[in-house]
Structure formats: structure tokens, C-alpha cells
Write a protein that holds these residues in place. Structure first.
Motif, mmCIF file in Angstrom:
data_model
loop_
_atom_site.group_PDB
_atom_site.id
_atom_site.type_symbol
_atom_site.label_atom_id
_atom_site.label_comp_id
_atom_site.label_asym_id
_atom_site.label_seq_id
_atom_site.Cartn_x
_atom_site.Cartn_y
_atom_site.Cartn_z
ATOM 1 N N LEU A 97 -31.390 29.804 -8.046
ATOM 2 C CA LEU A 97 -31.445 30.895 -9.024
ATOM 3 C C LEU A 97 -32.808 31.572 -8.986
ATOM 4 C CD1 LEU A 97 -29.849 29.161 -12.161
ATOM 5 C CD2 LEU A 97 -28.774 30.873 -10.693
ATOM 6 N N PRO A 98 -32.878 32.833 -9.437
ATOM 7 C CA PRO A 98 -34.189 33.472 -9.572
ATOM 8 C C PRO A 98 -35.115 32.608 -10.420
ATOM 9 C CG PRO A 98 -32.429 35.058 -9.907
ATOM 10 C CD PRO A 98 -31.768 33.714 -9.811
ATOM 11 N N GLY A 99 -36.373 32.557 -10.047
ATOM 12 C CA GLY A 99 -37.321 31.638 -10.680
ATOM 13 C C GLY A 99 -37.385 31.739 -12.192
ATOM 14 N N ALA A 103 -36.189 28.650 -14.645
ATOM 15 C CA ALA A 103 -37.162 27.983 -15.516
ATOM 16 C C ALA A 103 -36.654 27.806 -16.943
ATOM 17 C CB ALA A 103 -38.463 28.780 -15.530
ATOM 18 N N LEU A 104 -35.612 28.534 -17.318
ATOM 19 C CA LEU A 104 -35.094 28.449 -18.687
ATOM 20 C C LEU A 104 -34.168 27.246 -18.883
ATOM 21 C CD1 LEU A 104 -34.298 32.226 -19.305
ATOM 22 C CD2 LEU A 104 -36.230 30.904 -20.183
ATOM 23 N N PHE A 105 -33.764 26.617 -17.795
ATOM 24 C CA PHE A 105 -32.899 25.438 -17.885
ATOM 25 C C PHE A 105 -33.637 24.224 -17.350
ATOM 26 C CE2 PHE A 105 -29.834 22.392 -16.187
ATOM 27 C CZ PHE A 105 -28.954 22.246 -17.249
ATOM 28 N N ARG A 106 -33.704 23.193 -18.180
ATOM 29 C CA ARG A 106 -34.288 21.933 -17.748
ATOM 30 C C ARG A 106 -33.246 20.840 -17.942
ATOM 31 N NH1 ARG A 106 -37.917 23.067 -14.502
ATOM 32 N NH2 ARG A 106 -38.974 21.056 -14.795
ATOM 33 N N GLY A 107 -32.925 20.165 -16.851
ATOM 34 C CA GLY A 107 -31.869 19.167 -16.893
ATOM 35 C C GLY A 107 -32.385 17.754 -16.720
ATOM 36 N N PHE A 108 -31.452 16.805 -16.739
ATOM 37 C CA PHE A 108 -31.829 15.403 -16.625
ATOM 38 C C PHE A 108 -32.601 15.132 -15.336
ATOM 39 C CE2 PHE A 108 -29.029 12.700 -19.606
ATOM 40 C CZ PHE A 108 -29.148 13.646 -20.620
ATOM 41 N N SER A 109 -32.256 15.851 -14.272
ATOM 42 C CA SER A 109 -32.942 15.624 -12.999
ATOM 43 C C SER A 109 -34.339 16.225 -12.978
ATOM 44 C CB SER A 109 -32.113 16.208 -11.847
ATOM 45 O OG SER A 109 -30.855 15.578 -11.771
ATOM 46 N N ASP A 110 -34.659 17.045 -13.989
ATOM 47 C CA ASP A 110 -36.008 17.600 -14.117
ATOM 48 C C ASP A 110 -36.900 16.707 -14.981
ATOM 49 O OD1 ASP A 110 -35.474 20.084 -12.721
ATOM 50 O OD2 ASP A 110 -34.295 20.664 -14.475
ATOM 51 N N TRP A 111 -36.277 15.758 -15.676
ATOM 52 C CA TRP A 111 -37.000 14.907 -16.619
ATOM 53 C C TRP A 111 -37.143 13.489 -16.085
ATOM 54 C CZ3 TRP A 111 -33.001 16.551 -20.852
ATOM 55 C CH2 TRP A 111 -33.281 17.854 -21.277
ATOM 56 N N LEU A 140 -30.973 21.469 -21.264
ATOM 57 C CA LEU A 140 -31.207 22.390 -22.370
ATOM 58 C C LEU A 140 -31.577 23.760 -21.826
ATOM 59 C CD1 LEU A 140 -33.337 20.043 -24.662
ATOM 60 C CD2 LEU A 140 -30.925 20.639 -24.949
ATOM 61 N N PHE A 141 -30.983 24.797 -22.416
ATOM 62 C CA PHE A 141 -31.308 26.169 -22.032
ATOM 63 C C PHE A 141 -32.161 26.774 -23.134
ATOM 64 C CE2 PHE A 141 -30.694 30.702 -21.478
ATOM 65 C CZ PHE A 141 -30.844 30.822 -20.095
ATOM 66 N N SER A 142 -33.318 27.283 -22.783
ATOM 67 C CA SER A 142 -34.286 27.734 -23.784
ATOM 68 C C SER A 142 -34.355 29.250 -23.940
ATOM 69 C CB SER A 142 -35.683 27.205 -23.431
ATOM 70 O OG SER A 142 -36.075 27.666 -22.136
ATOM 71 N N GLY A 143 -33.542 29.990 -23.198
ATOM 72 C CA GLY A 143 -33.611 31.446 -23.257
ATOM 73 C C GLY A 143 -32.785 32.058 -24.375
ATOM 74 N N SER A 144 -32.725 33.370 -24.375
ATOM 75 C CA SER A 144 -31.961 34.121 -25.367
ATOM 76 C C SER A 144 -30.470 34.061 -25.043
ATOM 77 C CB SER A 144 -32.415 35.571 -25.375
ATOM 78 O OG SER A 144 -32.086 36.187 -24.124
ATOM 79 N N ALA A 145 -29.666 34.594 -25.956
ATOM 80 C CA ALA A 145 -28.221 34.637 -25.728
ATOM 81 C C ALA A 145 -27.897 35.480 -24.500
ATOM 82 C CB ALA A 145 -27.520 35.187 -26.957
#
Length: 261
Positions: A97-99, A103-111, A140-145
């Protein structure tokens, strides 16, 4: 296989308490169902590595289990799925995905396991099992709707769906709990299917079952009215977690048996 009923149940916030992960209030009914030969199929966003030991602890190893939100199926008696795993392919599509969007999605594999433990309330040992993904990626997605809409649309082009659960947004290649429920139910011809769940990712499974129980979970907004509630095919448990699970399921099964007499 001659079963009268087949029960499909979500775990977190349904059979397991949302905060403590205890199932003690449901233990008596679980033991009764096992004694009566009624299969109880765990259906969760949890991994096979998490579900296999829990399934054994619950005395349900003879039953299949639906893992990673329906993205995979764990056969009876096995600790890991035999089918081809898709997690690496999913992560590759996510990382493409575009950077700014990625960056707005952080998943279990990022933690780290410690971070997963902090965000879920799991022990470090249990968090390490949750990190062993075979088919899907919760996060978790941290961006806007609007950004979330773009995120899901771009992933959809790669065949990836995003389903909101009680805690996390889970990405997978499209299979859902309801799909696996139909697959498992075919092994028990003539059995009445009963499903229990608490979150948006359970709705399709609840509506696809012959009967269903919505277990309330104060940790998130209540599920909207579902098709089937007006006729009693779907009902709401009187309280959250395993106590509500036992009360709602026990009452439903008693009613169904009384009707069939």
C-alpha cells in the motif's frame, strides 16, 4: 453424525469474559453439552495456536474449530491447520500500500508479543500464540472514516476483506465465520445449528444459523436489531459473557426440545 444440535460460538466477549477471559460461568453447560454429544464449535478471530490448547482445556478437541475469523479451519485433534496458509501473501499486499495509508494500520505482526499483551490483556505467553498468524491480520486503523474507506477499497482490489470485531479490524482473503459454519454443519446432517456471538464480525454467522443468541458486550456498542429477532429465531442473552452465554443457550435449547416433543 446424528447430533441433535451443533453449537457455533464466538470466544472473546461471548463464551469468554471480555476482560478476564474466564469461561467458568459456562462450564456446567459446556460439560452437559459434551455429555449429550452436542458438538461445540469454537469460532473466533484467534489463531489455531491459541485455540488448540483452549479447545483441549474445554474438552472440545473432538470438534473442529473455526480460526482467524473464518479465514481457516482447524480439524479435530490437530494443533495447526493442514490447509495452505495465506498470511505471508496478505502481509505482502498490505506492505504494498502507499506509505501514508499503510502507516495508518498497525497489526499483530507489527507489534511485539509484549505490545499485543498490552493491547489485549493477554498474558505474554498467550500473546505469543496470538502472534502466530496463519491466515489473517488483526490490528487497529488510526485514520479518518474517509481514509478507512480508501484503505479497505484498495485492499479489496487485492481480494482482501476487512471485518470489524469487538477489538480489532481483521484482514483476510474473504472467508468468514458463516462460510466455515456451513462447511462444518454439512458434517452433521439433520442437526439444528445454533450460533452465539457479540460483535459485528459475528452477524453473518448469527443470521445464517437456524437459531442464534446475541450476547451483550458492554465494551462496545450493541449490535443493531437483526433479521429473525422479531420471530424469536434470534434472541438476546440476559447478561454479558459466559453467564449470558449459558443462560441464553440453555433457555434456547430447552425451548427447542420442548417444541419438538
Amino acid at each position: 453424525m446424528g447430533a441433535e444440535f451443533v453449537v457455533f460460538t464466538d470466544l472473546d466477549g461471548t463464551l469468554l469474559d471480555h476482560e478476564s477471559y474466564s469461561y467458568e460461568a459456562a462450564r456446567p453447560l459446556l460439560e452437559l453439552l459434551t455429555a449429550e454429544g452436542i458438538p461445540v464449535v469454537l469460532a473466533s478471530s484467534k489463531t489455531a495456536a491459541e485455540i488448540a490448547p483452549l479447545r483441549a482445556e474445554l474438552g472440545l478437541s473432538a470438534c473442529p474449530a473455526i480460526v482467524e475469523n473464518g479465514a481457516g479451519l482447524l480439524p479435530p485433534g490437530q494443533e495447526r491447520p493442514a490447509a495452505a496458509r495465506t498470511h505471508d501473501r496478505l502481509r505482502a499486499a498490505l506492505d504494498a500500500l502507499p506509505g501514508e495509508l499503510r502507516a495508518l494500520f498497525r497489526g499483530f505482526s507489527d507489534w511485539s508479543a509484549a505490545e499485543i499483551a498490552r493491547r489485549t490483556g493477554l498474558t505474554p505467553e498467550a500473546a505469543a500464540l496470538a502472534a502466530q498468524r496463519d491466515f489473517s491480520e488483526p490490528g487497529l486503523f488510526s485514520g479518518s472514516a474517509a481514509e478507512r474507506e480508501e484503505f479497505t477499497a484498495v485492499l479489496a482490489e487485492a481480494g482482501i476483506t476487512a471485518v470489524q470485531g469487538g477489538r480489532f479490524l481483521t484482514l483476510s482473503f474473504g472467508a468468514a465465520k458463516a462460510d466455515r459454519m456451513a462447511e462444518v454443519a454439512a458434517r452433521y446432517p439433520g442437526a439444528t445449528t445454533v450460533a452465539l456471538g457479540d460483535a459485528p464480525n459475528d452477524i453473518a454467522m448469527l443470521q445464517a444459523a437456524d437459531y442464534a443468541v446475541v450476547v451483550p458486550n458492554p465494551a462496545h456498542a450493541a449490535l443493531p436489531p437483526l433479521a429473525g429477532e422479531a420471530t424469536g429465531r434470534i434472541r438476546r442473552a440476559p447478561c454479558p459473557g459466559p453467564a449470558g452465554w449459558a443462560a441464553g443457550l440453555g433457555q434456547l435449547l430447552a425451548e427447542l426440545r420442548q417444541t419438538s416433543e
